[in-house]
Design a protein around this motif. Structure first.
Motif, PDB file in Angstrom:
ATOM      1  N   TYR A 105      39.187  35.093  37.270  1.00 45.24           N
ATOM      2  CA  TYR A 105      40.075  36.256  37.252  1.00 45.24           C
ATOM      3  C   TYR A 105      39.989  37.006  35.928  1.00 45.24           C
ATOM      4  O   TYR A 105      39.937  38.242  35.897  1.00 45.24           O
ATOM      5  N   LYS A 106      39.921  36.274  34.803  1.00 40.95           N
ATOM      6  CA  LYS A 106      39.911  36.906  33.485  1.00 40.95           C
ATOM      7  C   LYS A 106      38.641  37.724  33.259  1.00 40.95           C
ATOM      8  O   LYS A 106      38.626  38.650  32.441  1.00 40.95           O
ATOM      9  N   ASN A 107      37.578  37.389  33.977  1.00 41.36           N
ATOM     10  CA  ASN A 107      36.308  38.094  33.822  1.00 41.36           C
ATOM     11  C   ASN A 107      36.085  39.148  34.914  1.00 41.36           C
ATOM     12  O   ASN A 107      35.013  39.740  34.992  1.00 41.36           O
ATOM     13  N   CYS A 108      37.096  39.338  35.735  1.00 40.67           N
ATOM     14  CA  CYS A 108      36.908  40.253  36.860  1.00 40.67           C
ATOM     15  C   CYS A 108      38.027  41.301  36.891  1.00 40.67           C
ATOM     16  O   CYS A 108      37.922  42.336  36.246  1.00 40.67           O
ATOM     17  N   HIS A 109      39.128  41.030  37.598  1.00 38.17           N
ATOM     18  CA  HIS A 109      40.146  42.060  37.827  1.00 38.17           C
ATOM     19  C   HIS A 109      41.424  41.885  37.001  1.00 38.17           C
ATOM     20  O   HIS A 109      42.399  42.595  37.253  1.00 38.17           O
ATOM     21  N   GLU A 110      41.417  40.998  36.025  1.00 35.08           N
ATOM     22  CA  GLU A 110      42.660  40.815  35.264  1.00 35.08           C
ATOM     23  C   GLU A 110      43.053  42.097  34.533  1.00 35.08           C
ATOM     24  O   GLU A 110      44.204  42.544  34.619  1.00 35.08           O
ATOM     25  N   MET A 114      43.564  47.708  49.193  1.00 35.44           N
ATOM     26  CA  MET A 114      43.032  49.072  49.133  1.00 35.44           C
ATOM     27  C   MET A 114      41.841  49.178  48.175  1.00 35.44           C
ATOM     28  O   MET A 114      41.099  50.162  48.220  1.00 35.44           O
ATOM     29  N   ILE A 115      41.665  48.191  47.325  1.00 33.02           N
ATOM     30  CA  ILE A 115      40.597  48.240  46.324  1.00 33.02           C
ATOM     31  C   ILE A 115      39.292  47.809  46.973  1.00 33.02           C
ATOM     32  O   ILE A 115      39.183  46.730  47.533  1.00 33.02           O
ATOM     33  N   LYS A 116      38.291  48.669  46.895  1.00 31.88           N
ATOM     34  CA  LYS A 116      37.029  48.421  47.585  1.00 31.88           C
ATOM     35  C   LYS A 116      36.168  47.406  46.836  1.00 31.88           C
ATOM     36  O   LYS A 116      36.057  47.444  45.609  1.00 31.88           O
ATOM     37  N   THR A 117      35.532  46.535  47.607  1.00 28.09           N
ATOM     38  CA  THR A 117      34.581  45.581  47.055  1.00 28.09           C
ATOM     39  C   THR A 117      33.231  46.275  46.873  1.00 28.09           C
ATOM     40  O   THR A 117      32.981  47.339  47.452  1.00 28.09           O
ATOM     41  N   PRO A 118      32.328  45.680  46.100  1.00 28.48           N
ATOM     42  CA  PRO A 118      30.981  46.276  45.978  1.00 28.48           C
ATOM     43  C   PRO A 118      30.299  46.461  47.339  1.00 28.48           C
ATOM     44  O   PRO A 118      29.602  47.460  47.548  1.00 28.48           O
ATOM     45  N   GLU A 119      30.506  45.518  48.246  1.00 25.20           N
ATOM     46  CA  GLU A 119      29.902  45.629  49.577  1.00 25.20           C
ATOM     47  C   GLU A 119      30.482  46.811  50.350  1.00 25.20           C
ATOM     48  O   GLU A 119      29.752  47.543  51.034  1.00 25.20           O
ATOM     49  N   ASN A 123      50.354  37.658  44.311  1.00 22.96           N
ATOM     50  CA  ASN A 123      50.503  36.313  43.793  1.00 22.96           C
ATOM     51  C   ASN A 123      49.966  36.255  42.370  1.00 22.96           C
ATOM     52  O   ASN A 123      48.948  36.860  42.035  1.00 22.96           O
ATOM     53  N   LYS A 124      50.656  35.479  41.536  1.00 25.83           N
ATOM     54  CA  LYS A 124      50.249  35.355  40.142  1.00 25.83           C
ATOM     55  C   LYS A 124      49.061  34.416  40.038  1.00 25.83           C
ATOM     56  O   LYS A 124      49.109  33.278  40.503  1.00 25.83           O
ATOM     57  N   LEU A 125      47.986  34.904  39.470  1.00 25.11           N
ATOM     58  CA  LEU A 125      46.795  34.088  39.300  1.00 25.11           C
ATOM     59  C   LEU A 125      46.668  33.634  37.864  1.00 25.11           C
ATOM     60  O   LEU A 125      47.029  34.358  36.928  1.00 25.11           O
ATOM     61  N   GLY A 126      46.123  32.429  37.686  1.00 24.30           N
ATOM     62  CA  GLY A 126      45.768  31.976  36.358  1.00 24.30           C
ATOM     63  C   GLY A 126      44.496  32.652  35.903  1.00 24.30           C
ATOM     64  O   GLY A 126      43.665  33.064  36.734  1.00 24.30           O
ATOM     65  N   ARG A 127      44.306  32.776  34.628  1.00 22.97           N
ATOM     66  CA  ARG A 127      43.150  33.518  34.123  1.00 22.97           C
ATOM     67  C   ARG A 127      41.830  32.869  34.522  1.00 22.97           C
ATOM     68  O   ARG A 127      40.806  33.538  34.643  1.00 22.97           O
ATOM     69  N   ASN A 128      41.848  31.559  34.735  1.00 27.34           N
ATOM     70  CA  ASN A 128      40.623  30.859  35.105  1.00 27.34           C
ATOM     71  C   ASN A 128      40.498  30.629  36.613  1.00 27.34           C
ATOM     72  O   ASN A 128      39.529  30.017  37.062  1.00 27.34           O
ATOM     73  N   ASP A 129      41.474  31.135  37.380  1.00 30.10           N
ATOM     74  CA  ASP A 129      41.388  31.023  38.839  1.00 30.10           C
ATOM     75  C   ASP A 129      40.323  31.984  39.370  1.00 30.10           C
ATOM     76  O   ASP A 129      40.008  32.990  38.726  1.00 30.10           O
ATOM     77  N   PRO A 130      39.783  31.693  40.560  1.00 26.25           N
ATOM     78  CA  PRO A 130      38.865  32.657  41.180  1.00 26.25           C
ATOM     79  C   PRO A 130      39.580  33.986  41.430  1.00 26.25           C
ATOM     80  O   PRO A 130      40.739  34.015  41.836  1.00 26.25           O
ATOM     81  N   CYS A 131      38.901  35.080  41.164  1.00 25.95           N
ATOM     82  CA  CYS A 131      39.514  36.391  41.334  1.00 25.95           C
ATOM     83  C   CYS A 131      39.853  36.647  42.791  1.00 25.95           C
ATOM     84  O   CYS A 131      39.132  36.223  43.705  1.00 25.95           O
ATOM     85  N   TRP A 132      40.923  37.377  43.011  1.00 20.21           N
ATOM     86  CA  TRP A 132      41.385  37.700  44.362  1.00 20.21           C
ATOM     87  C   TRP A 132      40.396  38.551  45.154  1.00 20.21           C
ATOM     88  O   TRP A 132      40.445  38.611  46.378  1.00 20.21           O
TER      89      TRP A 132
END
Length: 205
Positions: free
Chosen positions: A18-23, A44-49, A2-11
């Motif tokens: 989003y712009k400060n995380c996985h964009e 498939m992308i692992k979280t820090p946890e 899904n297309k996220l806005g840059r200011n949306d919460p990251c997936w």
């Protein structure tokens, strides 16, 4: 995806925008996809946890191999290695992943001399002076898997066996050197194959 806005919460669930995380990450993945490569999905992308869970499993995995290293010796059976692995793994609150996997009857793989991999521990296989044995440990801890192996020399191996061990280590180091962000898995395999072939060895297909 899904297309996220840059200011949306990251997936990823970090709570960051989003712009400060996985964009940037997604942009790189999309670039590879457009070039025709197979790329990972978000799940498939692992979280820090998750990464921390894998790390904790890995700590137990290495501790099990350390326990084997401290006790392996000429005259012991590979069945005794299996018991060390089983006992150490269980004491740490973990599970030996090989046990009962598709019918595999033991907690570890022990491959002696020209046995390439997945050797089954046995009370009839006694380690002798000059043997080389690979001990392959797979660990499950709180649902997270880790896997590593270590090669042991029993006494003084002959030149051929020593060369196999030395070259395996050189190949592993060459592969690790290629394990970098935005490299391909195939780069790791190619480095290993090139190193082996350059020293007159082959790789298992």
């Amino acid at each position: 995806m899904n297309k996220l806005g840059r200011n949306d919460p990251c997936w990823c669930g970090s709570g960051k925008k989003y712009k400060n995380c996985h964009e940037h990450f997604d942009e790189e993945v999309e670039r590879f996809r457009l070039e025709g490569h197979v790329v990972p999905k978000h799940e498939m992308i692992k979280t820090p946890e998750q990464i921390e869970g894998i790390r904790e499993s890995g700590k137990i995995n290495i501790a099990v191999l350390d326990a084997v290293a401290a006790r392996i010796h000429e005259g012991m059976t590979t069945e005794e290695i299996d018991k060390i692995v089983s006992d150490t793994t269980t004491a740490a609150g973990a599970i030996a992943a090989p046990l009962n996997y598709e019918g595999f009857p033991k907690s570890v793989c022990t491959s002696v001399n020209d046995q390439v991999c997945h050797g089954i521990p046995s009370k009839d296989t006694v380690l002798k002076d000059g043997d080389i044995v690979n001990v392959d440990v797979s660990t499950i801890y709180k649902g997270y898997y880790s896997d590593s192996s270590r090669m042991f020399a029993i006494g003084k191996p002959n030149a051929e066996r020593q060369n196999v061990m030395d070259m395996a280590k050189a190949c592993m180091d060459a592969g690790i050197e290629q394990a970098k962000p935005w490299q391909f898995l195939g780069d790791i395999a190619q480095a290993i194959q090139d190193m082996a072939h350059s020293h007159g060895c082959t790789v298992v297909r």
